[in-house]
Write a protein that holds these residues in place. Sequence first.
Motif, short mmCIF file in Angstrom:
data_model
loop_
_atom_site.label_atom_id
_atom_site.label_comp_id
_atom_site.label_asym_id
_atom_site.label_seq_id
_atom_site.Cartn_x
_atom_site.Cartn_y
_atom_site.Cartn_z
N GLY A 114 0.82 -1.21 0.00
CA GLY A 114 0.00 0.00 0.00
C GLY A 114 0.85 1.25 0.00
O GLY A 114 0.38 2.33 0.38
N GLY A 115 2.12 1.08 -0.39
CA GLY A 115 3.01 2.24 -0.44
C GLY A 115 2.39 3.33 -1.30
O GLY A 115 2.09 3.11 -2.47
N LYS A 116 2.17 4.47 -0.67
CA LYS A 116 1.56 5.58 -1.42
C LYS A 116 2.66 6.36 -2.13
O LYS A 116 3.76 6.44 -1.65
CB LYS A 116 0.81 6.50 -0.47
CG LYS A 116 -0.57 6.00 -0.17
CD LYS A 116 -1.40 7.14 0.38
CE LYS A 116 -2.83 6.65 0.56
NZ LYS A 116 -3.55 7.48 1.45
N ASP A 117 2.32 6.93 -3.24
CA ASP A 117 3.27 7.77 -3.98
C ASP A 117 4.57 7.04 -4.28
O ASP A 117 5.65 7.56 -4.04
CB ASP A 117 3.57 9.06 -3.20
CG ASP A 117 2.32 9.87 -2.96
OD1 ASP A 117 1.51 9.99 -3.90
OD2 ASP A 117 2.15 10.37 -1.84
N VAL A 118 4.45 5.80 -4.76
CA VAL A 118 5.66 5.09 -5.20
C VAL A 118 5.92 5.51 -6.64
O VAL A 118 5.03 5.46 -7.48
CB VAL A 118 5.47 3.55 -5.12
CG1 VAL A 118 6.74 2.84 -5.59
CG2 VAL A 118 5.13 3.13 -3.70
N PHE A 119 7.14 5.95 -6.89
CA PHE A 119 7.44 6.40 -8.26
C PHE A 119 8.84 6.00 -8.68
O PHE A 119 9.70 5.70 -7.84
CB PHE A 119 7.24 7.92 -8.38
CG PHE A 119 8.23 8.75 -7.60
CD1 PHE A 119 9.36 9.26 -8.22
CD2 PHE A 119 8.03 9.02 -6.25
CE1 PHE A 119 10.28 10.02 -7.50
CE2 PHE A 119 8.94 9.78 -5.53
CZ PHE A 119 10.07 10.28 -6.15
N SER A 120 9.03 5.93 -9.98
CA SER A 120 10.38 5.70 -10.52
C SER A 120 10.71 6.89 -11.40
O SER A 120 9.81 7.58 -11.89
CB SER A 120 10.43 4.40 -11.33
OG SER A 120 9.59 4.48 -12.46
N ILE A 121 11.99 7.13 -11.59
CA ILE A 121 12.39 8.16 -12.55
C ILE A 121 12.81 7.41 -13.81
O ILE A 121 13.78 6.67 -13.81
CB ILE A 121 13.53 9.04 -11.99
CG1 ILE A 121 13.01 9.81 -10.77
CG2 ILE A 121 14.05 10.00 -13.07
CD1 ILE A 121 14.01 10.74 -10.12
N GLY A 122 12.01 7.54 -14.84
CA GLY A 122 12.19 6.71 -16.03
C GLY A 122 11.57 5.34 -15.77
O GLY A 122 11.24 5.00 -14.62
N ASP A 123 11.40 4.56 -16.82
CA ASP A 123 10.80 3.23 -16.66
C ASP A 123 11.71 2.35 -15.79
O ASP A 123 12.92 2.30 -16.01
CB ASP A 123 10.61 2.56 -18.03
CG ASP A 123 9.49 3.22 -18.82
OD1 ASP A 123 8.68 3.94 -18.21
OD2 ASP A 123 9.45 3.03 -20.04
N LYS B 108 -1.06 -0.76 -10.87
CA LYS B 108 -1.08 -1.06 -9.43
C LYS B 108 -0.67 0.16 -8.61
O LYS B 108 -0.55 0.11 -7.40
CB LYS B 108 -0.14 -2.23 -9.13
CG LYS B 108 -0.63 -3.54 -9.71
CD LYS B 108 0.38 -4.65 -9.47
CE LYS B 108 -0.03 -5.91 -10.21
NZ LYS B 108 1.00 -6.94 -10.19
N GLY B 109 -0.33 1.24 -9.30
CA GLY B 109 -0.05 2.49 -8.57
C GLY B 109 1.31 3.12 -8.82
O GLY B 109 1.58 4.22 -8.34
N LEU B 110 2.20 2.43 -9.53
CA LEU B 110 3.54 3.01 -9.75
C LEU B 110 3.45 4.20 -10.71
O LEU B 110 2.86 4.09 -11.78
CB LEU B 110 4.48 1.95 -10.33
CG LEU B 110 5.91 2.43 -10.61
CD1 LEU B 110 6.69 2.63 -9.31
CD2 LEU B 110 6.66 1.44 -11.49
N LYS B 111 4.06 5.30 -10.29
CA LYS B 111 4.07 6.47 -11.19
C LYS B 111 5.46 6.54 -11.84
O LYS B 111 6.46 6.28 -11.18
CB LYS B 111 3.83 7.75 -10.40
CG LYS B 111 2.46 7.80 -9.75
CD LYS B 111 2.30 9.10 -8.95
CE LYS B 111 1.04 9.07 -8.12
NZ LYS B 111 1.15 8.28 -6.89
N VAL B 112 5.47 6.88 -13.11
CA VAL B 112 6.76 7.03 -13.80
C VAL B 112 6.97 8.52 -14.04
O VAL B 112 6.17 9.17 -14.72
CB VAL B 112 6.78 6.25 -15.13
CG1 VAL B 112 8.14 6.39 -15.81
CG2 VAL B 112 6.46 4.77 -14.89
N CYS B 113 8.03 9.07 -13.42
CA CYS B 113 8.29 10.51 -13.54
C CYS B 113 9.55 10.76 -14.37
O CYS B 113 10.39 9.87 -14.53
CB CYS B 113 8.51 11.11 -12.15
SG CYS B 113 7.14 10.79 -11.04
N ASP B 114 9.67 12.00 -14.86
CA ASP B 114 10.86 12.38 -15.63
C ASP B 114 12.01 12.76 -14.71
O ASP B 114 13.18 12.68 -15.07
CB ASP B 114 10.57 13.61 -16.51
CG ASP B 114 9.60 13.26 -17.61
OD1 ASP B 114 9.52 12.07 -17.94
OD2 ASP B 114 8.92 14.17 -18.11
N GLY B 115 11.66 13.26 -13.53
CA GLY B 115 12.69 13.72 -12.59
C GLY B 115 12.02 14.02 -11.27
O GLY B 115 10.88 13.61 -11.03
#
Length: 285
Positions: free
Chosen positions: A29-38, A52-59
């Motif tokens: 249930g980790g909120k705001d889980v993101f990666s920078i790039g795939d 499932k909730g993973l956000k992919v960000c540029d930076g």
Amino acid sequence: MEIKTAKYSSFCFGVKKAVEAAERLLKKGGKDVFSIGDIIHNPSVVSALSSKGLKVCDGLNGLSKGTLIVRTHGLSPGIIDEAVSRGIKVADATCPLVKKSQGIVKALNKGKYHVIIVGNARHPEVEALKGFAEGGVTVIGKTKELEGCRFPSDKVGVIAQSTYGEDKYIEIVSGIMRCGFKEIKVYNTICSDTIKRQKAASELAKKVEVMLVVGGMMSSNTKLLADICRAAGVETHHIEGADQLDMRWFAAKEQVGIVGGASTPNYTIEEIIKKIKKGKVENRC
Ligand code: SF4
């Protein structure tokens, strides 16, 4: 028609580890889980994780909370330090072999060796590696790029992008040997999975009439597998999934080979096999 799958055709251990780590974080249930790039170079897996909730960000722009999951290719230490200073948690899913390369770059830099990375300058692993050498690095992708290259030191340390072709690395290292450096340290940082996969693809390509190379269009190791199969002289198609199959490729063919890149899930290979078999049956009706 016989469909043969190369011995190494699904996730390598580094990708498996990263995908499992992301799934665990998202499941908790980790909120705001993101990666920078795939997180890995496979659109279907990234899209499944995104659902499932993973956000992919540029930076890190505008981000000040949540968990940054570091992609398999690694991230520059500057980005990680910046994330920590903003209060963002960091879950490191860098492949252990890439981490080893990062350590080598750091040590070479500390020992006053100029670092030469043999690879693609725009590949995320190489971009991240650059951040481990404060003195800067030189990235070489082709032997002819060595012509006219100026280096700040006559002591150099050479490493390869982990998914680089072995033969190409040997060729470029030979070119570096002729550049007149006083001291050269060469590290074999091509990952063993990549080498085994390339050999398996090449062997299979010689035995079949058409090869399917399955994996993301952005995946270096998959693109290289396609080059290797074409070099073996067999008709080769690089596809990301079953929806890109064209049944005309298999007309009058008895032997089809399939190899998947390091970030290709097993289910994609299975879907492709199923669709080819189904198509063949339908064509006979
Ligand atoms: S291909 Fe090799 S270096 Fe890249 S993630 Fe897989 S195991 Fe790690």
